[in-house]
Design a protein around this motif. Structure first.
Motif, PDB file in Angstrom:
ATOM      1  N   VAL A   1       3.811   5.549  -5.903  1.00  0.00           N
ATOM      2  CA  VAL A   1       3.673   5.545  -7.368  1.00  0.00           C
ATOM      3  C   VAL A   1       2.596   6.523  -7.806  1.00  0.00           C
ATOM      4  O   VAL A   1       2.747   7.222  -8.817  1.00  0.00           O
ATOM      5  N   VAL A   2       1.508   6.591  -7.049  1.00  0.00           N
ATOM      6  CA  VAL A   2       0.446   7.549  -7.387  1.00  0.00           C
ATOM      7  C   VAL A   2       0.982   8.976  -7.321  1.00  0.00           C
ATOM      8  O   VAL A   2       0.621   9.838  -8.153  1.00  0.00           O
ATOM      9  N   GLU A   3       1.859   9.263  -6.383  1.00  0.00           N
ATOM     10  CA  GLU A   3       2.434  10.596  -6.267  1.00  0.00           C
ATOM     11  C   GLU A   3       3.560  10.850  -7.262  1.00  0.00           C
ATOM     12  O   GLU A   3       4.107  11.953  -7.320  1.00  0.00           O
ATOM     13  N   GLY A   4       3.916   9.836  -8.042  1.00  0.00           N
ATOM     14  CA  GLY A   4       4.973   9.991  -9.047  1.00  0.00           C
ATOM     15  C   GLY A   4       6.351   9.610  -8.570  1.00  0.00           C
ATOM     16  O   GLY A   4       7.338   9.823  -9.296  1.00  0.00           O
ATOM     17  N   ASP A   5       6.452   9.088  -7.369  1.00  0.00           N
ATOM     18  CA  ASP A   5       7.750   8.703  -6.809  1.00  0.00           C
ATOM     19  C   ASP A   5       7.945   7.204  -7.070  1.00  0.00           C
ATOM     20  O   ASP A   5       7.464   6.348  -6.306  1.00  0.00           O
TER      21      ASP A   5
ATOM     22  N   ASP B   1       0.834  -1.211   0.000  1.00  0.00           N
ATOM     23  CA  ASP B   1       0.000   0.000   0.000  1.00  0.00           C
ATOM     24  C   ASP B   1       0.868   1.260   0.000  1.00  0.00           C
ATOM     25  O   ASP B   1       0.556   2.250  -0.689  1.00  0.00           O
ATOM     26  N   ALA B   2       1.957   1.225   0.742  1.00  0.00           N
ATOM     27  CA  ALA B   2       2.846   2.393   0.768  1.00  0.00           C
ATOM     28  C   ALA B   2       3.507   2.602  -0.588  1.00  0.00           C
ATOM     29  O   ALA B   2       3.654   3.745  -1.050  1.00  0.00           O
TER      30      ALA B   2
END
Length: 480
Positions: free
Chosen positions: A160-164, A154-155
């Motif tokens: 990935v959603v934040e682009g990291d 989940d982390a």
């Protein structure tokens, strides 16, 4: 003891080790050849010896290629295995497992661009985690570990959603690709060891059958018990799990896609990877088929033993019947003396035979054949005799190759699917050749309950094309 008896050690210590190792690696290991006919292997070795004699002189390597092959396959060397495949009268050769290990060790001596340690450390850590988690019997501990893994996933999803996104650098990619290449080659080498173990079982079964004097049931019980012991051993279970995984169509497609994507990465392509890595899973499949074929030969040997025993029992029965007939004929000549003997017993006929005179047919004269004289007439001399010479030869070898290629990625394929990928080029003759190959293949199946339609084009008298169609039961080719 190992220095004198182990074939791998003898190969490394031999004076001709450079010739033997380089030739066997080039002919067997690089193209993943599992067996080669004697004529082809001798021709390849003769070309190699010719090139060496041109460089080192005519007296270098004085023996012929055939003599060297027989020498390498002798018991005092043990570098090649010489055998006769089923249905062939020409000897074939294959590497022995010790030779495979010696060649792999020699290949590991070559210099590498760098020695990667990160990927192997991660692999060791993952193996420890798998063994620890797979042997945990406490449900609470298993749930805690699963919750921990879920939180980590989940982390990572949130990052990935934040682009990291964490990406592997070029060094990490090269490290992991080198480890993958090494493991892939080791897996191909392990197949010869697996095949050797199954072949040793087959040899022991043949020797036991040839020397067995007891009952058939006891022998079959011992043989099948040993066969089950091999199948349930650690090696047997691991091989069966690997084979089930490799035979999955979805796994093959996923592996092909992942392999193509990894080979296209710039850091990996800069290493100059071997082109055969693109189809290394098909090489695994082909090598695994040899091990499966050895098990099939064991089953055929058991069936042959049963057939031989049945033939011997039938022959014993016939000998008893002939003995009874001979004694009966001897009694016929001595009937008056036997009739006076108290040990002789008469048996009445079971039923009375009645022959009526009216049952005999009347005489009928045979019909007479009347020959009519007919004058022969001259025929039309304007006949095109070229039709007699326009025969078409169907290449059955090409059709067999097409069937084997289609079965590389599939367990079974129908005749209509084969014709869809490669339409009939030679009409009805080519269709009959497919049916003949199906009749000769032990694994083919004919489904009488399902009808398939096939079509092909033929030329007419006007120079055009006409489509011919036929319906036949479904023919299914199965991978052996």
């Amino acid at each position: 003891m190992q220095r004198r008896q182990h074939p791998a050690w003898r190969l490394l210590a031999a004076d001709s080790a450079p010739l033997v190792a380089s030739f066997l690696h080039r002919v067997f290991v690089v193209p993943n050849v599992r067996m080669m006919a004697q004529s082809n292997l001798a021709e390849a070795l003769e070309d190699t010896l010719y090139g060496l004699r041109e460089q080192l002189g005519s007296k270098a390597f004085p023996k012929s290629a055939q003599e060297y092959l027989n020498d390498w396959a002798a018991n005092d060397k043990g570098w090649l295995r010489k055998f006769y495949p089923v249905g062939s009268d020409e000897p074939h050769f294959d590497l022995t497992p010790p030779t495979e290990r010696a060649l792999a060790w020699l290949g590991s001596l070559s210099d590498r661009s760098f020695v990667g340690t990160e990927s192997r450390l991660l692999t060791l850590f993952d193996l420890l985690k798998q063994m620890s988690d797979g042997s945990e019997t406490n449900p609470q501990a298993r749930l805690a570990e699963l919750h921990k893994q879920r939180d980590a996933i989940d982390a990572e999803i949130a990052r990935v959603v934040e682009g990291d996104m964490t990406l592997l650098d070029d060094t990490a990619l090269k490290d992991r690709f080198q480890q993958f290449t090494g493991l892939a080659r080791e897996l191909l080498a392990d197949f010869r060891e697996v095949e050797h173990n199954f072949r040793a079982l087959d040899r022991s079964v043949r020797e036991r059958i040839a020397l067995w004097n007891g009952t058939k049931g006891t022998l079959l019980q011992e043989i099948m018990g040993e066969r089950d012991a091999i199948a349930e051993s650690d090696q047997g279970k691991s091989f069966r799990a690997f084979w089930d995984f490799l035979m999955s169509q979805s796994r093959q497609e996923e592996f092909t896609a992942l392999m193509a994507r990894v080979l296209d990465l710039p850091p990996v392509s800069a290493l100059g990877p071997d082109a055969r890595l693109k189809r290394v899973h098909y090489d695994w499949l082909e090598a695994g088929e040899y091990a499966q074929r050895t098990v099939a030969q064991l089953s055929q040997q058991l069936r042959r033993f049963l057939d031989d025993q049945a033939w011997l029992e039938n022959r014993r029965i016939m000998d008893i019947l002939r003995s009874i007939e001979g004694k009966t004929l001897a009694l016929r000549d001595a009937a008056p003396a036997v009739l006076r003997s108290p040990d002789f017993m008469q048996i009445d006929e079971i039923g009375a035979g009645v022959d009526l005179p009216l049952e005999r047919p009347l005489y009928q004269s045979p019909p007479q054949t009347v020959l009519t004289r007919v004058a022969l007439q001259l025929g039309d001399a304007d006949v095109d005799a070229a039709v007699l010479f326009s025969q078409v030869r169907v290449d059955k070898a090409a059709l067999s190759a097409h069937i084997r290629q289609s079965l590389q990625t599939r367990v079974q394929v129908t005749l209509t699917e084969l014709l869809h990928s490669r339409p009939l080029q030679q009409g009805l003759g080519e269709l009959v050749a497919y049916l003949q190959l199906a009749s000769e293949s032990p694994g083919s199946v004919v489904d009488e309950s399902t009808q398939d339609a096939v079509a092909w084009a033929v030329s007419d008298e006007a120079g055009g094309w006409v489509t011919r169609r036929a319906r036949l039961p479904r023919v299914i080719f199965v991978r052996s």
